[in-house]
Design a protein around this motif. Structure first.
Motif, PDB file in Angstrom:
ATOM      1  N   LEU A  44     -44.526  32.780 -81.635  1.00 59.73           N
ATOM      2  CA  LEU A  44     -45.289  33.317 -82.752  1.00 59.73           C
ATOM      3  C   LEU A  44     -44.742  32.863 -84.104  1.00 59.73           C
ATOM      4  N   TRP A  45     -43.437  32.600 -84.148  1.00 59.83           N
ATOM      5  CA  TRP A  45     -42.816  32.194 -85.415  1.00 59.83           C
ATOM      6  C   TRP A  45     -41.461  31.547 -85.125  1.00 59.83           C
ATOM      7  N   ALA A  64     -28.162  24.196 -88.417  1.00 54.96           N
ATOM      8  CA  ALA A  64     -27.955  24.320 -86.979  1.00 54.96           C
ATOM      9  C   ALA A  64     -28.660  25.523 -86.370  1.00 54.96           C
ATOM     10  N   THR A  65     -29.257  26.364 -87.193  1.00 56.22           N
ATOM     11  CA  THR A  65     -29.834  27.626 -86.727  1.00 56.22           C
ATOM     12  C   THR A  65     -31.342  27.526 -86.564  1.00 56.22           C
ATOM     13  N   VAL A  66     -31.830  28.118 -85.480  1.00 51.77           N
ATOM     14  CA  VAL A  66     -33.269  28.293 -85.296  1.00 51.77           C
ATOM     15  C   VAL A  66     -33.502  29.708 -84.767  1.00 51.77           C
ATOM     16  N   TYR A  67     -34.283  30.482 -85.499  1.00 49.55           N
ATOM     17  CA  TYR A  67     -34.713  31.800 -85.042  1.00 49.55           C
ATOM     18  C   TYR A  67     -36.111  31.656 -84.449  1.00 49.55           C
ATOM     19  N   THR A  68     -36.324  32.285 -83.307  1.00 46.32           N
ATOM     20  CA  THR A  68     -37.623  32.198 -82.640  1.00 46.32           C
ATOM     21  C   THR A  68     -38.115  33.595 -82.280  1.00 46.32           C
ATOM     22  N   ILE A  69     -39.347  33.874 -82.615  1.00 47.14           N
ATOM     23  CA  ILE A  69     -39.996  35.123 -82.211  1.00 47.14           C
ATOM     24  C   ILE A  69     -41.171  34.759 -81.305  1.00 47.14           C
ATOM     25  N   THR A  70     -41.162  35.305 -80.107  1.00 42.75           N
ATOM     26  CA  THR A  70     -42.273  35.100 -79.178  1.00 42.75           C
ATOM     27  C   THR A  70     -42.941  36.455 -78.915  1.00 42.75           C
ATOM     28  N   ASN A  71     -43.926  36.439 -78.060  1.00 45.05           N
ATOM     29  CA  ASN A  71     -44.586  37.699 -77.713  1.00 45.05           C
ATOM     30  C   ASN A  71     -43.756  38.530 -76.736  1.00 45.05           C
ATOM     31  N   ARG A  72     -42.565  38.009 -76.329  1.00 42.36           N
ATOM     32  CA  ARG A  72     -41.736  38.741 -75.371  1.00 42.36           C
ATOM     33  C   ARG A  72     -40.298  38.973 -75.819  1.00 42.36           C
ATOM     34  N   ARG A  73     -39.817  38.197 -76.794  1.00 41.34           N
ATOM     35  CA  ARG A  73     -38.393  38.281 -77.138  1.00 41.34           C
ATOM     36  C   ARG A  73     -38.131  37.675 -78.508  1.00 41.34           C
ATOM     37  N   VAL A  74     -36.886  37.901 -78.937  1.00 43.19           N
ATOM     38  CA  VAL A  74     -36.331  37.203 -80.095  1.00 43.19           C
ATOM     39  C   VAL A  74     -35.223  36.301 -79.576  1.00 43.19           C
ATOM     40  N   PRO A  79     -34.800  40.393 -75.345  1.00 47.57           N
ATOM     41  CA  PRO A  79     -36.139  40.890 -75.016  1.00 47.57           C
ATOM     42  C   PRO A  79     -36.443  42.169 -75.794  1.00 47.57           C
ATOM     43  N   TYR A  80     -37.714  42.383 -76.082  1.00 49.14           N
ATOM     44  CA  TYR A  80     -38.100  43.544 -76.878  1.00 49.14           C
ATOM     45  C   TYR A  80     -37.734  44.855 -76.202  1.00 49.14           C
ATOM     46  N   THR A  81     -37.726  44.862 -74.877  1.00 51.87           N
ATOM     47  CA  THR A  81     -37.386  46.091 -74.172  1.00 51.87           C
ATOM     48  C   THR A  81     -35.932  46.492 -74.371  1.00 51.87           C
ATOM     49  N   GLY A  82     -35.105  45.572 -74.890  1.00 57.65           N
ATOM     50  CA  GLY A  82     -33.706  45.880 -75.134  1.00 57.65           C
ATOM     51  C   GLY A  82     -33.378  46.105 -76.605  1.00 57.65           C
ATOM     52  N   ILE A  83     -34.416  46.084 -77.463  1.00 55.62           N
ATOM     53  CA  ILE A  83     -34.211  46.280 -78.899  1.00 55.62           C
ATOM     54  C   ILE A  83     -34.661  47.681 -79.286  1.00 55.62           C
ATOM     55  N   ALA A  84     -33.757  48.465 -79.858  1.00 50.71           N
ATOM     56  CA  ALA A  84     -34.068  49.840 -80.248  1.00 50.71           C
ATOM     57  C   ALA A  84     -34.824  49.883 -81.571  1.00 50.71           C
ATOM     58  N   SER A  85     -34.405  49.049 -82.524  1.00 58.11           N
ATOM     59  CA  SER A  85     -35.061  49.053 -83.829  1.00 58.11           C
ATOM     60  C   SER A  85     -34.763  47.752 -84.551  1.00 58.11           C
ATOM     61  N   VAL A 130     -42.547  38.085 -91.578  1.00 61.11           N
ATOM     62  CA  VAL A 130     -41.842  37.876 -90.305  1.00 61.11           C
ATOM     63  C   VAL A 130     -41.566  39.211 -89.630  1.00 61.11           C
ATOM     64  N   ALA A 131     -41.184  40.221 -90.406  1.00 67.61           N
ATOM     65  CA  ALA A 131     -40.926  41.550 -89.843  1.00 67.61           C
ATOM     66  C   ALA A 131     -42.195  42.140 -89.235  1.00 67.61           C
ATOM     67  N   THR A 132     -43.337  41.878 -89.878  1.00 63.82           N
ATOM     68  CA  THR A 132     -44.614  42.365 -89.346  1.00 63.82           C
ATOM     69  C   THR A 132     -44.935  41.692 -88.022  1.00 63.82           C
ATOM     70  N   ILE A 133     -44.716  40.378 -87.955  1.00 61.85           N
ATOM     71  CA  ILE A 133     -44.964  39.638 -86.711  1.00 61.85           C
ATOM     72  C   ILE A 133     -44.076  40.192 -85.589  1.00 61.85           C
ATOM     73  N   LEU A 134     -42.812  40.400 -85.901  1.00 65.25           N
ATOM     74  CA  LEU A 134     -41.872  40.905 -84.900  1.00 65.25           C
ATOM     75  C   LEU A 134     -42.258  42.313 -84.453  1.00 65.25           C
ATOM     76  N   GLY A 135     -42.592  43.178 -85.410  1.00 65.33           N
ATOM     77  CA  GLY A 135     -42.944  44.553 -85.066  1.00 65.33           C
ATOM     78  C   GLY A 135     -44.183  44.641 -84.196  1.00 65.33           C
ATOM     79  N   ASP A 136     -45.211  43.877 -84.542  1.00 65.34           N
ATOM     80  CA  ASP A 136     -46.448  43.892 -83.757  1.00 65.34           C
ATOM     81  C   ASP A 136     -46.210  43.376 -82.341  1.00 65.34           C
ATOM     82  N   ALA A 137     -45.452  42.275 -82.225  1.00 66.32           N
ATOM     83  CA  ALA A 137     -45.182  41.708 -80.905  1.00 66.32           C
ATOM     84  C   ALA A 137     -44.370  42.670 -80.052  1.00 66.32           C
ATOM     85  N   ALA A 138     -43.385  43.321 -80.663  1.00 69.82           N
ATOM     86  CA  ALA A 138     -42.540  44.263 -79.910  1.00 69.82           C
ATOM     87  C   ALA A 138     -43.358  45.450 -79.418  1.00 69.82           C
TER      88      ALA A 138
END
Length: 211
Positions: free
Chosen positions: A25-26, A97-107, A122-128, A182-190
């Protein structure tokens, strides 16, 4: 022969192709200048050497003419420029050297200029996810993990962590541009992924025979 450590990545930032059904997603990197200012305290270091130079000039002004006393601050200013240049170079390498990736299942976070580390969350392991929004739209998204016993090394992940949060360490997407979006994308996907997992894991009620 030159060698690119990231040539083996089938997708930039990921060690392997995403499984079927997972969509990117990003993707993004830290802004290197913001990283230098916030994580490496570039302005504080610059100010420290300026104060040293001013103190040196004031001390010398008591025993020599003011123009000569001002020249006495030059060595400190040169050392300050070298130190700030080194910090800026480190920040540039870290961002490159850094790449952050947000998918529909994980960061996913591929971090580290010298020692490369890829972190899958994975989103199931992220509290907030907490957003620290700064001027001009860039900011940091810190991730609090549900498993507080999971040991993540603060030093190995630095500067891609929440500052001064060591027990437990919170991985973070540092100094990214357009952080609010980016926070909106992450929140919606999670939310979607957690809702999907909850629906999948909810057991069906036992059938009751008709009377």
């Amino acid at each position: 022969m030159p060698h690119d450590d990231f040539e083996i990545e089938p997708v930039p930032g990921l060690p392997e192709l995403p499984p079927e059904g997972e969509k990117i997603l990003w993707q993004g990197k830290p802004d290197w200048w913001a990283l230098a200012k916030e994580s490496l305290n570039l302005y504080w270091v610059m100010g420290y050497f300026v104060l040293l130079g001013a103190w040196r000039s004031l001390a010398l002004s008591e025993i020599m003419p003011v123009p000569q006393a001002i020249w006495g601050a030059v060595p400190f200013l040169i050392m300050g420029l070298l130190a700030c240049g080194l910090l800026a170079f480190i920040a540039f390498l870290q961002a490159w050297a850094t790449v952050y990736t947000i998918t529909n299942r994980r960061v996913a976070m591929r971090v580290g200029a010298a020692l490369n580390v890829t972190l899958n969350l994975p989103y199931t392991g992220i509290a907030s996810a907490d957003l620290d929004l700064r001027k001009r739209g860039h900011g940091t998204i810190a991730l609090e993990l549900m498993d507080q016993g999971q040991k993540l090394s603060y030093l190995s992940l630095w500067p891609h962590v929440r500052p001064w949060k060591m027990n437990p360490t919170q991985p973070a997407l540092r100094c990214i541009k357009d952080a609010q979006n980016v926070a909106t994308i992450l929140g919606d996907a999670a939310q979607k992924q957690v809702a999907l997992n909850t629906a999948t894991e909810t057991p069906m009620p036992d059938a009751v025979p008709a009377e």
